[in-house]
Design a protein around this motif. Structure first.
Motif, PDB file in Angstrom:
ATOM      1  N   PRO A   1      81.466 -49.663  64.481  1.00  0.00           N
ATOM      2  CA  PRO A   1      81.136 -49.983  64.753  1.00  0.00           C
ATOM      3  C   PRO A   1      79.674 -50.730  64.957  1.00  0.00           C
ATOM      4  O   PRO A   1      79.001 -51.509  66.055  1.00  0.00           O
ATOM      5  CB  PRO A   1      79.859 -48.935  65.455  1.00  0.00           C
ATOM      6  N   ALA A   2      79.438 -51.075  63.835  1.00  0.00           N
ATOM      7  CA  ALA A   2      78.510 -52.264  63.781  1.00  0.00           C
ATOM      8  C   ALA A   2      79.418 -53.381  63.819  1.00  0.00           C
ATOM      9  O   ALA A   2      78.353 -54.495  64.334  1.00  0.00           O
ATOM     10  CB  ALA A   2      77.737 -52.429  62.280  1.00  0.00           C
TER      11      ALA A   2
ATOM     12  N   LYS B   1      75.241 -56.505  70.995  1.00  0.00           N
ATOM     13  CA  LYS B   1      74.259 -57.996  70.828  1.00  0.00           C
ATOM     14  C   LYS B   1      74.364 -58.474  69.905  1.00  0.00           C
ATOM     15  O   LYS B   1      74.204 -60.126  70.117  1.00  0.00           O
ATOM     16  CB  LYS B   1      72.913 -57.247  70.634  1.00  0.00           C
ATOM     17  N   LEU B   2      76.211 -58.565  69.254  1.00  0.00           N
ATOM     18  CA  LEU B   2      76.624 -60.006  68.711  1.00  0.00           C
ATOM     19  C   LEU B   2      77.315 -60.272  69.464  1.00  0.00           C
ATOM     20  O   LEU B   2      77.919 -61.541  68.843  1.00  0.00           O
ATOM     21  CB  LEU B   2      77.409 -59.055  67.208  1.00  0.00           C
ATOM     22  N   CYS B   3      77.983 -60.098  71.081  1.00  0.00           N
ATOM     23  CA  CYS B   3      78.357 -60.702  71.279  1.00  0.00           C
ATOM     24  C   CYS B   3      78.285 -61.949  72.161  1.00  0.00           C
ATOM     25  O   CYS B   3      77.118 -61.866  72.069  1.00  0.00           O
ATOM     26  CB  CYS B   3      79.455 -60.250  72.719  1.00  0.00           C
TER      27      CYS B   3
ATOM     28  N   ALA C   1      86.604 -49.781  66.964  1.00  0.00           N
ATOM     29  CA  ALA C   1      86.012 -49.158  66.447  1.00  0.00           C
ATOM     30  C   ALA C   1      85.039 -47.656  66.910  1.00  0.00           C
ATOM     31  O   ALA C   1      84.448 -46.670  66.785  1.00  0.00           O
ATOM     32  CB  ALA C   1      84.258 -49.873  66.248  1.00  0.00           C
ATOM     33  N   GLY C   2      85.612 -46.544  67.793  1.00  0.00           N
ATOM     34  CA  GLY C   2      85.496 -45.755  68.763  1.00  0.00           C
ATOM     35  C   GLY C   2      84.572 -45.566  69.313  1.00  0.00           C
ATOM     36  O   GLY C   2      83.243 -44.321  69.305  1.00  0.00           O
TER      37      GLY C   2
ATOM     38  N   LYS D   1      78.282 -44.859  69.988  1.00  0.00           N
ATOM     39  CA  LYS D   1      77.438 -46.524  70.815  1.00  0.00           C
ATOM     40  C   LYS D   1      77.215 -46.992  69.350  1.00  0.00           C
ATOM     41  O   LYS D   1      77.782 -46.742  68.542  1.00  0.00           O
ATOM     42  CB  LYS D   1      75.924 -45.730  70.993  1.00  0.00           C
ATOM     43  N   ALA D   2      77.462 -48.462  70.367  1.00  0.00           N
ATOM     44  CA  ALA D   2      77.954 -49.201  68.657  1.00  0.00           C
ATOM     45  C   ALA D   2      76.302 -49.173  68.503  1.00  0.00           C
ATOM     46  O   ALA D   2      75.323 -49.788  69.370  1.00  0.00           O
ATOM     47  CB  ALA D   2      78.130 -51.094  69.305  1.00  0.00           C
TER      48      ALA D   2
END
Length: 202
Positions: free
Chosen positions: A10-11, A16-18, A41-42, A201-202
């Motif tokens: 997930p991390a 927000k990293l996209c 990542a589920g 949640k990521a």
């Protein structure tokens, strides 16, 4: 031989990293460009991935919304479906050339119940899917729909159209669920089988 054991977490797929994420507006993409990685990542639920696959067809979405609402928490029809498919995978062994997402989508459909497996299971060969081996005499409309869908997914020709999927007289509700789930496998690989009702949640 090097075996890649990396798996997204997930991390790793935090939105927000996209590059499509803008702090003030959030995600600015029309559809998630990293859906496969997020599935692995589920963090993706069934509703999100199905709606992204069919984002522009209102007639079909009218049929898909009940499937989304009543999603049982797994793509398999039942536990016996999962066991049949896993047994076939073990029987066939691994083949890098054969084991494409489309092949596993066909396997998913042809193991979905005992009758379709009895009629079409022998189409699943060590060299790939051989549809001429299917026993179609007196096949039920439900199973024939699955057969046509599987052939279309694998050959990319002569399958069901979006209009067909939207028509309950052509594709019954049970077949629709299996076909939609097979299409998820064809697009995202066997990682799609890990989709549950709610992703983390990521």
């Amino acid at each position: 031989m090097y075996i890649n054991t990396f798996k997204y977490t997930p991390a790793d797929v935090d939105c927000k990293l996209c590059t499509e994420y803008v702090k003030k507006f959030g995600c600015t993409a029309c559809g998630c460009p990293w859906m496969a990685e997020r599935i692995e990542a589920g963090v993706v639920d069934y509703a999100e991935v199905v709606r992204q696959m069919f984002p522009h067809d209102k007639r079909l979405m009218a049929r898909l919304e009940p499937l989304i609402r009543d999603f049982p928490g797994m793509l398999w029809k039942d536990e016996r479906h999962r066991q049949r498919m896993e047994a076939v995978k073990i029987h066939l062994g691994h083949s890098k050339r054969r084991d494409t997402p489309a092949f596993f989508a066909v396997m998913f459909l042809f193991t979905s119940d005992e009758d379709i497996y009895r009629r079409a299971g022998n189409c699943l060969c060590r060299r790939g899917a051989e549809f001429d081996y299917a026993r179609l005499h007196e096949i039920s409309p439900h199973d024939y729909t699955l057969y046509i869908a599987a052939r279309g997914i694998y050959t990319n020709a002569g399958g069901l159209t979006t209009r067909d999927l939207a028509d309950a007289e052509v594709v019954d509700a049970a077949a629709l669920r299996m076909i939609v789930n097979a299409l998820l496998i064809a697009r995202y690989g066997c990682a799609a089988l890990d989709i549950h009702e709610r992703g983390r949640k990521a």
